[in-house]
Design a protein around this motif. Structure first.
Motif, PDB file in Angstrom:
ATOM      1  N   LEU A   1     -38.202  76.153  56.456  1.00 31.06           N
ATOM      2  CA  LEU A   1     -39.196  77.117  56.912  1.00 31.06           C
ATOM      3  C   LEU A   1     -39.358  78.297  55.962  1.00 31.06           C
ATOM      4  O   LEU A   1     -40.294  79.095  56.127  1.00 31.06           O
ATOM      5  CB  LEU A   1     -38.819  77.616  58.313  1.00 31.06           C
ATOM      6  CG  LEU A   1     -38.794  76.537  59.402  1.00 31.06           C
ATOM      7  CD1 LEU A   1     -38.418  77.150  60.742  1.00 31.06           C
ATOM      8  CD2 LEU A   1     -40.133  75.815  59.491  1.00 31.06           C
TER       9      LEU A   1
ATOM     10  N   GLN B   1     -34.795  72.269  59.766  1.00 32.75           N
ATOM     11  CA  GLN B   1     -36.010  73.025  59.468  1.00 32.75           C
ATOM     12  C   GLN B   1     -37.014  72.185  58.671  1.00 32.75           C
ATOM     13  O   GLN B   1     -38.228  72.359  58.837  1.00 32.75           O
ATOM     14  CB  GLN B   1     -35.655  74.284  58.694  1.00 32.75           C
ATOM     15  CG  GLN B   1     -34.908  75.334  59.499  1.00 32.75           C
ATOM     16  CD  GLN B   1     -34.625  76.588  58.703  1.00 32.75           C
ATOM     17  OE1 GLN B   1     -35.035  76.707  57.544  1.00 32.75           O
ATOM     18  NE2 GLN B   1     -33.915  77.533  59.318  1.00 32.75           N
TER      19      GLN B   1
ATOM     20  N   PHE C   1     -40.726  71.592  59.778  1.00 33.74           N
ATOM     21  CA  PHE C   1     -41.831  71.908  58.880  1.00 33.74           C
ATOM     22  C   PHE C   1     -42.911  70.822  58.936  1.00 33.74           C
ATOM     23  O   PHE C   1     -44.111  71.119  58.865  1.00 33.74           O
ATOM     24  CB  PHE C   1     -41.305  72.061  57.461  1.00 33.74           C
ATOM     25  CG  PHE C   1     -42.358  72.410  56.448  1.00 33.74           C
ATOM     26  CD1 PHE C   1     -42.787  73.715  56.308  1.00 33.74           C
ATOM     27  CD2 PHE C   1     -42.934  71.429  55.654  1.00 33.74           C
ATOM     28  CE1 PHE C   1     -43.770  74.043  55.378  1.00 33.74           C
ATOM     29  CE2 PHE C   1     -43.908  71.737  54.727  1.00 33.74           C
ATOM     30  CZ  PHE C   1     -44.329  73.055  54.596  1.00 33.74           C
TER      31      PHE C   1
ATOM     32  N   CYS D   1     -44.926  71.477  61.843  1.00 37.44           N
ATOM     33  CA  CYS D   1     -45.825  72.611  61.592  1.00 37.44           C
ATOM     34  C   CYS D   1     -47.040  72.182  60.774  1.00 37.44           C
ATOM     35  O   CYS D   1     -48.132  72.745  60.941  1.00 37.44           O
ATOM     36  CB  CYS D   1     -45.065  73.714  60.863  1.00 37.44           C
ATOM     37  SG  CYS D   1     -43.751  74.481  61.839  1.00 37.44           S
TER      38      CYS D   1
ATOM     39  N   ALA E   1     -49.341  70.897  63.235  1.00 41.87           N
ATOM     40  CA  ALA E   1     -49.931  72.019  63.973  1.00 41.87           C
ATOM     41  C   ALA E   1     -51.017  72.697  63.147  1.00 41.87           C
ATOM     42  O   ALA E   1     -52.065  73.113  63.695  1.00 41.87           O
ATOM     43  CB  ALA E   1     -48.842  73.023  64.353  1.00 41.87           C
ATOM     44  N   ALA E   2     -50.821  72.805  61.841  1.00 43.86           N
ATOM     45  CA  ALA E   2     -51.860  73.370  60.979  1.00 43.86           C
ATOM     46  C   ALA E   2     -53.095  72.481  60.952  1.00 43.86           C
ATOM     47  O   ALA E   2     -54.237  72.969  60.938  1.00 43.86           O
ATOM     48  CB  ALA E   2     -51.310  73.558  59.563  1.00 43.86           C
TER      49      ALA E   2
ATOM     50  N   THR F   1     -50.085  66.788  68.455  1.00 45.79           N
ATOM     51  CA  THR F   1     -48.674  67.004  68.789  1.00 45.79           C
ATOM     52  C   THR F   1     -47.868  65.729  68.610  1.00 45.79           C
ATOM     53  O   THR F   1     -46.764  65.742  68.036  1.00 45.79           O
ATOM     54  CB  THR F   1     -48.554  67.517  70.228  1.00 45.79           C
ATOM     55  OG1 THR F   1     -49.320  68.717  70.385  1.00 45.79           O
ATOM     56  CG2 THR F   1     -47.103  67.804  70.578  1.00 45.79           C
TER      57      THR F   1
END
Length: 534
Positions: free
Chosen positions: A25, A43, A47, A50, A53-54, A258
């Motif tokens: 992260l 992490q 990532f 994430c 999610a982006a 998700t």
């Protein structure tokens, strides 16, 4: 065991996923070795979530920009511009439906493959746990019989043979052999901890897999239902159904991204393990089981020596020596000490039982059994499991694309429905060819006769001051109606009456017939005016 199962070879897609960038992260690259206990490695998997999610945020931003542009732009509502929009909505709905069907099919296949792989893993873990449990029970039972049963028999025989020193020495030698057997059994690895760990891992894995399989199954069904209801709303042009499906589509879009993030992180983490599973297993068993034993079971090569060969050989020789001593005592001591026969036979049965346990223990400790379970587990996880997760990631991508297209098509359909309603409201209420006006005419016949658009009397409005005898508009005599009926086929239908003598054409006539009727009415009016002037 076939030579094809000797070595484990990771599939190519695990190497592809293993080479994905591993970034924590703090945006720092880390080692891609499978280390789930390390914070940086955790992490790196977060990532990847994430990143998904982006992607979701970018997708929602593009949808928001598209909807804002569509609301701000004012397009013409002419017929030429309506047909292309209608085709665009139709083809968008068809594309969204096809992509959703493909995505659901891929998702069902991936969900089944993943479930099969995890089931193979848990099945192999339970089998390995059963094998290790059998080894532990055999070792415990043999040591218990040697410590308690054999000791009791030897103690009683020592009292019986107290007067014979040579027999007492034989009993002491047997006790040394029994202690040697116990020593060799104690030198075997402690399988209790390994058995408990395998059982707990199998139970937790089975529980997690059940809820994962059920969650994806519900998500697949939800995607299919929302797509079908959205298509139904577009076909029925139902505003409330389209609104509901719009909200459900956004929710499903979030769920798709998700699931993509979770699936991608799972696939990468599992691939990191599949590339070098032996390294992780040896690190986890360090301090519990010797490295040579773990290496023996992981590779099961004929060139590797059995680490249990020496203790099992000493076990076998000790049992053989004790059996020879018991046979000698039964042959020479029993005639002198008949009371010793019972204990000597008890020792003989105990030694026979220990020898049977030794053969079972030798078979269970052989590397082929546990190595087979290890290979089956690796094939289940790294082949079926990771492949199924990749198909589930593909399902998430296709579902996100499908619902993005659907969310773009629904607002256009909404605008077309609103435009259609406005055009319908702009129709002249007094137009007799308007279906709404026909309902009014049927409810108020007297008023319809007075204000008919195409009535014969209204077409002669300019000559109404000349007081001619106006022909009947719609109340033709029965004899005239029957004559017209007989003349036009004998079928007593109102539509068969000629246009002359009627107030207005029937509602079922086309515009061309209406124009013909008006031209005939005007011609009759001009002829009537010329005759009147003459």
């Amino acid at each position: 065991m076939s030579s094809a199962r000797v070595d484990y070879i990771a599939p190519w897609w695990t190497y592809w996923l293993h080479n994905f960038p591993h970034i924590n992260l703090r945006f720092q690259p880390i080692d891609n070795s499978f280390q789930p206990e390390e914070e940086n490695y955790q992490q790196s998997l977060i990532f990847l979530g994430c990143v998904a999610a982006a992607g979701l945020g970018l997708n929602l931003l593009c949808l928001a920009i598209y909807l804002s542009c569509m609301c701000c732009c004012h397009k013409d509502e002419e017929e030429e511009s309506k047909k292309p929009n209608s085709c665009c909505v139709t083809w968008s709905a068809v594309a969204a439906g096809l992509i959703t069907c493909i995505a659901v099919g891929v998702g069902f296949y991936g969900n089944s493959e993943t479930n099969d792989g995890v089931y193979q893993l848990t099945y192999s873990l339970y089998n390995a746990n059963h094998t290790l449990g059998g080894v532990d029970s055999l070792v415990t039972g043999t040591m218990g019989s040697m410590r308690s049963g054999l000791h009791q028999h030897l103690a009683r025989l020592d009292e019986i043979f107290a007067t014979r020193g040579d027999y007492v020495q034989t009993l002491q030698f047997m006790q040394q052999m029994a202690d040697n057997v116990i020593k060799q059994l104690l030198g075997l690895p402690d399988w209790v901890e390994a058995k408990v760990d395998l059982a707990s891992v199998a139970d937790e894995t089975a529980t997690i897999e059940y809820y994962r399989w059920l969650t994806y199954l519900l998500l697949l069904i939800l995607d299919l239902i929302i797509c079908l209801l959205a298509c139904l709303g577009l076909a029925k042009q139902s505003r409330w159904l389209l609104t509901t499906m719009m909200v459900s589509g956004v929710l499903t879009l979030v769920l798709s991204w998700t699931s993509l993030g979770a699936g991608l992180a799972t696939a990468v983490g599992t691939s990191d393990f599949c590339v070098s599973p032996d390294k992780y297993i040896m690190s986890q068993t360090k301090g519990i089981i010797g490295a040579d034993i773990v290496h023996y079971y992981l590779y099961c090569n004929q060139t590797l020596s059995n680490p249990f060969q020496q203790p099992l050989t000493i076990f076998q020789r000790s049992l053989t020596t004790m059996q020879i001593q018991i046979q000698s005592l039964l042959q020479f001591a029993v005639p002198l000490f008949p009371s010793a026969e019972r204990d000597l036979l008890g020792i003989q049965r105990l030694l026979n039982s220990s020898e049977a346990s030794l053969h079972q223990l030798t078979a269970l400790l052989d590397c082929r059994g546990l190595n087979k379970e290890y290979l089956d587990a690796m094939v289940g996880v790294c082949y079926d499991g990771v492949e199924g997760v990749l198909y589930l990631c593909l399902f998430s991508i296709l579902a996100a694309c499908s619902f993005t297209v659907m969310l773009c098509a629904i607002p256009r359909a909404w605008r077309q429905i609103a435009s259609r309603d406005r055009d319908y409201d702009d129709i002249d209420e007094e137009d007799p060819f308007n279906p709404r006006a026909r309902r009014v005419v049927s409810q108020n016949p007297n008023q319809a006769n007075m204000h008919s658009f195409c009535s014969y009397s209204s077409s002669m409005g300019s000559q109404s001051s000349l007081h001619p005898p106006a022909p009947a508009v719609s109340n033709a005599p029965m004899s005239e109606y029957m004559n017209h009926t007989a003349l036009f086929g004998g079928n007593p239908r109102y539509e068969n009456v000629p246009l002359i003598g009627r107030g207005s054409p029937p509602p079922s006539y086309s515009p061309s017939m209406r124009a013909t009727y008006l031209s005939m009415t005007e011609e009759q009016s001009r002829q009537f005016g010329s005759d009147f002037q003459a």
